[in-house]
Design a protein around this motif. Structure first.
Motif, short mmCIF file in Angstrom:
data_model
loop_
_atom_site.label_atom_id
_atom_site.label_comp_id
_atom_site.label_asym_id
_atom_site.label_seq_id
_atom_site.Cartn_x
_atom_site.Cartn_y
_atom_site.Cartn_z
N ARG A 74 45.15 42.30 43.29
CA ARG A 74 43.58 41.72 43.08
C ARG A 74 43.56 42.59 44.46
N SER A 75 41.73 42.32 44.32
CA SER A 75 41.34 43.34 45.66
C SER A 75 41.15 42.91 47.23
N TYR A 76 41.20 40.98 47.16
CA TYR A 76 41.31 41.05 48.31
C TYR A 76 42.86 40.07 48.46
N PRO A 77 43.13 39.39 49.65
CA PRO A 77 44.34 39.01 49.53
C PRO A 77 44.57 37.42 49.44
#
Length: 116
Positions: A74-77
């Motif tokens: 994932r590029s974000y949480p």
């Protein structure tokens, strides 16, 4: 419909078993497997009975092209969305007591018995 799904998954298990390497059935493309099965079923009536094993062998050899790439990070949480309630929550004293100390509410006498 469920029977078809199970048959496709069964073929995916067999295809993953025939692949060289450690592949699991969920690492194969489900839609790709369905399209290859349909291609095989459409072509089988046009060939002779002696050619069917060759078509099946070719079908299992195509399993290498159905292997999915690994999952990316994932590029974000990950975030959980808050649920909007349809109705507002009523704040009353009894509910607050139950939330803070459920045993005290159970042991306290009924309000009608206090006045007696």
């Amino acid at each position: 419909m469920l029977l078809t799904y199970n048959l496709v998954r069964y073929q995916m298990v067999k295809m993953a078993f025939n692949l060289k390497g450690d592949y699991l059935p969920y690492q194969l493309s489900f839609s790709g497997t369905i399209s290859e099965i349909l291609r095989l079923l459409i072509g089988l009536p046009l060939c002779s009975a002696g050619a069917v094993p060759g078509h099946l062998k070719y079908f299992y050899e195509l399993a290498g092209s159905l292997v999915l790439p690994g999952r990316r990070e994932r590029s974000y949480p990950r975030e959980l969305k808050s649920l909007k309630r349809k109705y507002p929550i009523k704040n009353n004293q009894t509910a607050d007591k139950v939330r803070s100390d459920p045993v005290a509410v159970i042991e306290s006498p009924h309000p009608s018995k206090i006045n007696q």
